[in-house]
Motif scaffolding. Structure first.
Motif, mmCIF file in Angstrom:
data_model
loop_
_atom_site.group_PDB
_atom_site.id
_atom_site.type_symbol
_atom_site.label_atom_id
_atom_site.label_comp_id
_atom_site.label_asym_id
_atom_site.label_seq_id
_atom_site.Cartn_x
_atom_site.Cartn_y
_atom_site.Cartn_z
ATOM 1 N N SER A 134 -6.671 -6.538 130.424
ATOM 2 C CA SER A 134 -6.747 -5.212 129.798
ATOM 3 C C SER A 134 -8.158 -4.657 129.906
ATOM 4 N N PHE A 135 -9.133 -5.513 129.638
ATOM 5 C CA PHE A 135 -10.526 -5.089 129.712
ATOM 6 C C PHE A 135 -10.905 -4.678 131.129
ATOM 7 N N LEU A 136 -10.465 -5.451 132.109
ATOM 8 C CA LEU A 136 -10.775 -5.137 133.504
ATOM 9 C C LEU A 136 -10.092 -3.841 133.946
ATOM 10 N N ALA A 137 -8.889 -3.593 133.440
ATOM 11 C CA ALA A 137 -8.158 -2.379 133.810
ATOM 12 C C ALA A 137 -8.783 -1.132 133.186
ATOM 13 N N LEU A 138 -9.293 -1.254 131.965
ATOM 14 C CA LEU A 138 -9.822 -0.100 131.239
ATOM 15 C C LEU A 138 -11.328 0.067 131.410
ATOM 16 N N GLY A 139 -12.032 -1.037 131.626
ATOM 17 C CA GLY A 139 -13.482 -0.986 131.629
ATOM 18 C C GLY A 139 -14.012 -0.981 130.203
ATOM 19 N N PHE A 140 -15.329 -1.108 130.051
ATOM 20 C CA PHE A 140 -15.923 -1.182 128.716
ATOM 21 C C PHE A 140 -15.673 0.101 127.930
ATOM 22 N N VAL A 141 -15.935 1.242 128.565
ATOM 23 C CA VAL A 141 -15.790 2.531 127.875
ATOM 24 C C VAL A 141 -14.333 2.797 127.511
ATOM 25 N N GLY A 142 -13.426 2.508 128.424
ATOM 26 C CA GLY A 142 -12.014 2.716 128.141
ATOM 27 C C GLY A 142 -11.489 1.804 127.055
ATOM 28 N N THR A 143 -12.015 0.580 127.016
ATOM 29 C CA THR A 143 -11.586 -0.370 125.997
ATOM 30 C C THR A 143 -12.081 0.029 124.619
ATOM 31 N N TYR A 144 -13.326 0.476 124.571
ATOM 32 C CA TYR A 144 -13.944 0.752 123.274
ATOM 33 C C TYR A 144 -13.996 2.246 122.968
ATOM 34 N N LEU A 145 -12.797 2.862 123.072
ATOM 35 C CA LEU A 145 -12.546 4.197 122.503
ATOM 36 C C LEU A 145 -13.367 5.307 123.147
ATOM 37 N N GLY A 146 -13.615 5.182 124.445
ATOM 38 C CA GLY A 146 -14.370 6.216 125.135
ATOM 39 C C GLY A 146 -13.722 7.586 125.062
ATOM 40 N N ASP A 147 -12.396 7.640 124.994
ATOM 41 C CA ASP A 147 -11.716 8.931 124.942
ATOM 42 C C ASP A 147 -12.036 9.692 123.658
ATOM 43 N N TYR A 148 -12.369 8.974 122.578
ATOM 44 C CA TYR A 148 -12.772 9.633 121.336
ATOM 45 C C TYR A 148 -14.153 10.267 121.472
ATOM 46 N N PHE A 149 -14.917 9.804 122.451
ATOM 47 C CA PHE A 149 -16.252 10.350 122.714
ATOM 48 C C PHE A 149 -16.212 11.448 123.776
ATOM 49 N N ILE A 151 -14.989 10.952 126.778
ATOM 50 C CA ILE A 151 -15.041 10.308 128.092
ATOM 51 C C ILE A 151 -13.606 9.933 128.465
ATOM 52 N N LEU A 152 -12.923 10.848 129.116
ATOM 53 C CA LEU A 152 -11.499 10.667 129.377
ATOM 54 C C LEU A 152 -11.254 10.106 130.772
ATOM 55 N N MET A 153 -10.219 9.290 130.877
ATOM 56 C CA MET A 153 -9.820 8.738 132.174
ATOM 57 C C MET A 153 -9.028 9.799 132.929
ATOM 58 N N ASP A 154 -9.046 9.689 134.263
ATOM 59 C CA ASP A 154 -8.344 10.668 135.093
ATOM 60 C C ASP A 154 -6.834 10.592 134.916
ATOM 61 N N ALA A 155 -6.343 9.382 134.722
ATOM 62 C CA ALA A 155 -4.889 9.198 134.574
ATOM 63 C C ALA A 155 -4.627 7.976 133.706
ATOM 64 N N LYS A 156 -3.434 7.914 133.149
ATOM 65 C CA LYS A 156 -3.035 6.786 132.322
ATOM 66 C C LYS A 156 -2.984 5.515 133.157
ATOM 67 N N VAL A 157 -3.519 4.433 132.620
ATOM 68 C CA VAL A 157 -3.503 3.148 133.320
ATOM 69 C C VAL A 157 -2.101 2.560 133.247
ATOM 70 N N THR A 158 -1.537 2.259 134.416
ATOM 71 C CA THR A 158 -0.163 1.752 134.461
ATOM 72 C C THR A 158 -0.058 0.393 135.142
ATOM 73 N N LYS A 159 -1.188 -0.141 135.652
ATOM 74 C CA LYS A 159 -1.124 -1.438 136.306
ATOM 75 C C LYS A 159 -1.154 -2.559 135.274
ATOM 76 N N PHE A 160 -0.995 -3.798 135.754
ATOM 77 C CA PHE A 160 -0.969 -4.955 134.858
ATOM 78 C C PHE A 160 -2.229 -4.991 134.011
ATOM 79 N N PRO A 161 -2.094 -5.279 132.733
ATOM 80 C CA PRO A 161 -0.891 -5.699 131.999
ATOM 81 C C PRO A 161 -0.147 -4.551 131.310
ATOM 82 N N PHE A 162 -0.570 -3.308 131.585
ATOM 83 C CA PHE A 162 0.037 -2.169 130.899
ATOM 84 C C PHE A 162 1.436 -1.858 131.418
ATOM 85 N N ASN A 163 1.803 -2.441 132.568
ATOM 86 C CA ASN A 163 3.162 -2.294 133.063
ATOM 87 C C ASN A 163 4.098 -3.371 132.508
#
Length: 225
Positions: A134-149, A151-163
């Motif tokens: 999960s951490f590798l898929a999201l990165g540090f910023v994505g894991t630790y609530l970057g979207d609240y800051f 810092i939004l991702m381009d698209a929803k993560v759908t690869k393992f383990p989110f699939n």
């Protein structure tokens, strides 16, 4: 949306009509018989388990509303890294308190065997895989609530383990605690793991819709450009 609400109401109505007086709680009663609920290490572990998600949700929502941390640090990335490091430290404290509670209270005889130890080890391994992937898929910023800051991702993560399942970081963490508890034949650990699971389930009820709203706002802004 209406159909979904009706299904939820039907489900809840079924739960209300259950005769809870016939539910067998002997297993839970026996399990709690091994646990000293007033023990300082147990209370500290429960407080840490509940406090951590409460803390990061309140701080992240406050940041999303006011941008106070981003202004204070001069950058949303710096502010996000600061919050992320704080969350990591709080999680280390939670794990320390959890381990103290597990090792300071009695073991459950039925789990104190090699087969149970290996089962716990496998569960722990699965949990580590989910957390790290999960951490590798999201990165540090994505894991630790970057979207609240902002810092939004381009698209929803759908690869393992989110699939495989939703919120794999949370369920991986829960599996870690469950595996560790079984490896130590700890009824206290099993009770605390249940607290972890319930706390995460409550957290997702607030985090999921709020995150969806953030990305909906982003989509609207993109359309208006």
């Amino acid at each position: 949306m209406g159909a979904r609400s009706r299904r939820q109401l039907d489900c809840c109505a079924g739960l209300i009509n259950l005769d809870y007086s016939k539910v067998d709680l002997s297993g839970m009663t026996k399990l709690l018989g091994y646990v000293d609920l007033a023990d300082f290490s147990f209370v500290a572990a429960v407080l840490c388990i509940i406090f951590n998600p409460l803390f990061w949700n309140l701080v992240a929502r406050w940041e999303h509303k006011t941008r106070s941390l981003s202004k204070a640090f001069g950058s949303p990335y710096k502010a996000c890294y600061c919050l992320g490091i704080t969350i990591l430290l709080l999680n280390f404290l939670r794990s320390y308190c959890f381990t103290r509670a597990v090792t300071s209270q009695p073991k459950l005889e039925g789990l104190d065997c090699l087969a149970a130890y290996h089962t716990g080890l496998v569960i722990l391994g699965v949990g580590v895989v989910f957390v790290l992937s999960s951490f590798l898929a999201l990165g540090f910023v994505g894991t630790y609530l970057g979207d609240y800051f902002g810092i939004l991702m381009d698209a929803k993560v759908t690869k393992f383990p989110f699939n495989v399942l939703d919120n794999p970081m949370y369920w991986g963490s829960t599996a870690n605690y469950l595996g560790w508890s079984i490896m130590n034949a700890s009824p206290t650990g099993l009770v605390l793991t249940a607290v972890v699971a319930v706390t995460y389930m409550v957290a997702t009820l607030f985090e999921g819709p709020f995150t969806e709203e953030i990305y909906q706002q982003k989509a609207k802004k993109m359309k208006n450009k």
